[in-house]
Design a protein around this motif. Sequence first.
Motif: not given
Length: 424
Positions: A139-143
Motif C-alpha cells: 500500500g503506501s504510508a508517509p515515510t
Amino acid sequence: MTAPHPQAARHVRAVAVQPHWSAQDFVTAAAFRRWMRAQLDMARPHLNENGVNLVVLTELNGLPLVMRGGAWALRLRTFERVALALFLARLPRTLPILLRERVSPVRALQLADIDANTDLYLTTCRDLAREYGVYLCCGSAPTPRYERRSARLCRQPGLLTNQTVLLDPNGDLIGVTDKVHLTPDEEAGGVDLTPGALGDLRVFPTPAGDLGVAISLDAFRADVIGTLAAQGCTVLLQPDANGAPWTAKEGLPPDPANLRDQPEAWLESSWQVTAQRQIPYAVNPMVVGNLLDLTFDGQSAITGPAEEAPAPRSYVLTAPRPGFLALAPWVTSGEPPALREAGRHRAALSGHPMENQYREATLHADLTLPPATRPAPPRTPHEDALHALLRGEARAARPGRWPWVLAALPLALLARPLWRRRRA
C-alpha cells in the motif's frame, strides 16, 4: 550449435484487497497488526497455492498510525481536531521538530513518532509477506528518507513522502516508490507531504511481473505512465484512497472546475492505461470506510487486455466496456439519482442509518506475462536502509529532544488549521 531455449512466460495470480477501515484500527500496534492481517486473510482464498501470488494493498494505509496511542482523542470526531489535540499532547516531541526542522505543525506531528511507526508498518508487512508467501505491495504510508550509518538509520530532516514498499515472499525489500503528483489533501493545506521526483521512478523485475507503482493520482498522469512504460513495466500497481463519496462529483488540478462523476474520472487511470496497451495489466485496490469525518469509497479493479476480460462491465455511473478482468461491485445499483443519494447517505457524519455501510471486497485475476529481460535497478541508500531495518540489522536513530521549556513558546504557532477535508 544448439539454439538457446526460449524463456517461458510467467503466470501470476494478482489479488487486490478492498478493506473497510476505521480510526480504531490504528490506535494501538496490536489493532494495526490485526487490521493488516485481516486483509491478508481476505486474500488467502484467492491465492494460487502452486503459483506466484502478488497481493496489492491500498494507499495511505499507514497514515492513520499518527493516531497511535491517541484513542482518547477520537471523541473529538474530526481529523483536524484530533490532530490538534495530539500535537498539543505530544508537545515535548512535536514542538522541537517544528522549530528545528522548520516544518508545519501537521508534518511535525507525523515526524514526532515516524521512526516507531515506520518500524511497525514495515515489520508488520514483512511478517505477513513471509507468512502468506506472497509478493506484497504494502500500500503506501508517509515515510521519511533514511540512510544507514552502521547499525543506525538516520532520517533526512523534514522530508516525508507518500511511499509504497514492495516486498518478496521472504519479506525482503524489492524497492520503494514515492508519489510524484500530490492531491490538495496531501499538500501544505492538508497532511503536508513531500512530492516524489519523476526521475526517481523505476520498474522492478520480479517473478510476479515487471512492477511499476503509480500511487493514486500518479496513475492519471501521462508523465508517470510514460516513464514506467518506457522501462518495460508489465504490471502497474495503483494503491488508492479516494477521499470522497464514490458517486459524488470530482474536480482536481489541472481543471478543478471540471466536475465529472468520480467513476468517469477513474476510467482515465488504470483502465485507460491497459485499454491503450501502454502497460499490459493494472491492479487498483481502493480502501473504503469513514475515518472520523473523512469519507473513503470506490470500486477496486484489475484491468488488462480486452480479449482476456470475461464480459463488458464498468464502474457505476459509466457504460460497460471491455478490459475489466475483475471489478468489485459497489454497495448498490440503480439509476444515477439513487446512486448519488446512496453515496451521500454513507458519507461521514451524514447521520443516515446507512452511514459508513460500505462493501469490503477481494478480487483476483490470472496474468500471463512475458519473461523478465531487465536487470533489477540498483538499490538507493534509502532502500539499503529499509532493507537493513527489515532484516533486523539496523534500527532508526531517534533525534534528541529539546528541553521542555520550548513548550512554553507562544501557541500562536498553531493558529492555522492542521487538517482539511480533501481527497487523498
